[in-house]
Enzyme design. Structure first.
Site, mmCIF file in Angstrom:
data_model
loop_
_atom_site.group_PDB
_atom_site.id
_atom_site.type_symbol
_atom_site.label_atom_id
_atom_site.label_comp_id
_atom_site.label_asym_id
_atom_site.label_seq_id
_atom_site.Cartn_x
_atom_site.Cartn_y
_atom_site.Cartn_z
ATOM 1 N N HIS A 71 0.830 -1.209 0.000
ATOM 2 C CA HIS A 71 0.000 0.000 0.000
ATOM 3 C C HIS A 71 0.861 1.253 0.000
ATOM 4 O O HIS A 71 1.918 1.313 0.617
ATOM 5 C CB HIS A 71 -1.020 -0.015 1.137
ATOM 6 C CG HIS A 71 -0.486 0.084 2.535
ATOM 7 N ND1 HIS A 71 -0.332 1.280 3.181
ATOM 8 C CD2 HIS A 71 -0.101 -0.858 3.424
ATOM 9 C CE1 HIS A 71 0.109 1.067 4.414
ATOM 10 N NE2 HIS A 71 0.262 -0.228 4.582
ATOM 11 N N GLU A 204 -5.257 1.499 2.257
ATOM 12 C CA GLU A 204 -5.074 0.333 3.133
ATOM 13 C C GLU A 204 -5.308 0.710 4.578
ATOM 14 O O GLU A 204 -5.883 -0.047 5.367
ATOM 15 C CB GLU A 204 -3.662 -0.248 2.973
ATOM 16 C CG GLU A 204 -3.445 -1.585 3.689
ATOM 17 C CD GLU A 204 -3.015 -1.486 5.144
ATOM 18 O OE1 GLU A 204 -3.013 -2.518 5.843
ATOM 19 O OE2 GLU A 204 -2.688 -0.366 5.619
ATOM 20 N N HIS A 314 3.552 3.455 12.914
ATOM 21 C CA HIS A 314 2.597 4.571 12.943
ATOM 22 C C HIS A 314 3.118 5.771 13.733
ATOM 23 O O HIS A 314 2.366 6.709 13.979
ATOM 24 C CB HIS A 314 1.201 4.141 13.440
ATOM 25 C CG HIS A 314 0.442 3.365 12.396
ATOM 26 N ND1 HIS A 314 -0.922 3.185 12.411
ATOM 27 C CD2 HIS A 314 0.864 2.718 11.274
ATOM 28 C CE1 HIS A 314 -1.297 2.466 11.365
ATOM 29 N NE2 HIS A 314 -0.217 2.163 10.656
HETATM 30 CO CO CO Z 1 -0.240 0.957 8.821
HETATM 31 ZN ZN ZN Z 2 0.862 -1.047 6.457
#
Ligand code: CO
Ligand code: ZN
Length: 342
Positions: A71, A204, A314
């Site tokens: 992604h 995604e 993240h």
């Molecule tokens: Co992610």
């Molecule tokens: Zn990912």
């Protein structure tokens, strides 16, 4: 040859949160063009790079359709409103932990910069996104809205840099590092027994949406996702996991979105052993990948994933090991090019 660091640094610096993938799609299309038979995009914003089978399939082998998905979208902060004092309030696109966002620098598509801060009274322990705001240096709503408006999306403003000999820190290793892996495979696979569909998928981070429509259109025999995965190699890890930086490409067995097809897992393992590629197995309890939506497309497709172990996922400072990236590219390349028995 694609230089991993240079290519990653270029892709990670492109402003392309989920739903707004055009800039990164254009960059990838330019890099992929010399190695592609065909490049197309679809309504969701997926970028699909096709390579026809070209290794002597005169015999009995029927080329398989292999969809390899990474992604290209990122998580982000979408503006919900601007208050009278010019502070920007936002909601999440994808998984954002409030504690990770505190005092983080961000930027908008038009180049406007800002820093995320918390309301003075908010307790750090109980922080929610509603307690946070982006300060872009404006003194009034009027001044702020000249630069930033409802629906604009901010991304992390952070650098890509090396730590130690082999480890890279960057925002959006998830999943731009896998986009680099796909480009490396595209470049290195000279002869393939299969028809290859490299999908740089959209959206995604908001529920593997792009890969859903891409898989429906391609109708692959087998889908392989390339994505980052968590590790268990940090102090006092919350979810114990036997996956470490530097221990090789991670062959996914299961995550929250799928149980990988045993045929795919065993073939990846066999290739890794045969060609002496460092690998480890992965069971991820939280989080999913494109492989989950590919597996459930139409009447189903054999599916699996090769992951890159990554710390601090993240956050603006994700970390992975370049040796694992090379191992992942080698393994995915072998899987794509070789005969598959389905
Ligand atoms: Co992610
Ligand atoms: Zn990912």
């Amino acid at each position: 040859m694609f230089d991993i660091f240079e290519t990653l640094a270029r892709l990670a610096s492109v402003h392309s949160p989920a739903g707004f993938e055009t800039p990164v799609a254009e960059t990838i299309a330019e890099l992929a063009a010399p190695y592609a038979d065909e490049i197309r995009t679809d309504a969701l914003g997926n970028l699909i790079v096709c390579r026809k089978a070209n290794a002597g399939n005169e015999g009995s082998y029927d080329p398989k359709k292999v969809m390899i998905s990474a992604h290209m979208d990122s998580i982000g902060m979408i503006v919900t409103h601007v208050d009278d004092n010019g502070y920007i309030r936002f909601s999440n696109i994808g998984g954002l932990a409030p504690a990770v966002l505190l005092n983080v620098p961000v930027r908008f598509a038009n180049g406007t910069r800002g820093v995320i801060a918390k309301e003075g009274k908010a307790e750090i322990k109980e922080l929610s996104l509603g307690d946070l705001y982006i300060d872009i240096g404006a003194s009034s709503k009027e001044e702020a809205t000249k630069k930033v408006n409802i629906g604009d999306v901010a991304v992390y403003a952070a650098e890509t840099y090396m730590v130690g000999e082999k480890r890279v820190v960057s925002p959006y290793l998830d999943d731009r590092i896998a986009c680099v892996v796909l480009l490396m495979v595209l470049e290195s696979v000279k002869e393939s027994k299969n028809d290859l569909y490299f999908v740089f998928s959209a959206q995604e981070e908001v529920g593997t949406r792009g890969s859903k429509t891409a898989a429906f259109g391609i109708e692959p025999d087998v889908g392989l996702a390339v994505d980052v995965t968590s590790t268990g190699d940090i102090p006092e890890v919350d979810v114990p996991m036997q996956c470490s930086l530097g221990k090789g490409a991670a062959i996914k067995v299961m995550d929250a979105s799928l149980i990988c097809s045993p045929k795919v897992v065993r073939k990846l393992e066999q290739l890794a052993k045969e060609f002496d590629i460092k690998y480890q197995f992965e069971v991820l309890q939280r989080g999913g990948t494109d492989a989950g939506s590919i597996q459930l497309s139409r009447s189903g497709a054999y599916s699996g994933a090769v992951s890159i172990p990554t710390r601090y996922i993240h956050s603006p400072q994700e970390m992975c090991d370049l040796d694992d990236v090379r191992a992942a590219a080698a393994l995915v390349g072998l899987y794509a090019a070789n005969e598959l028995d389905f």
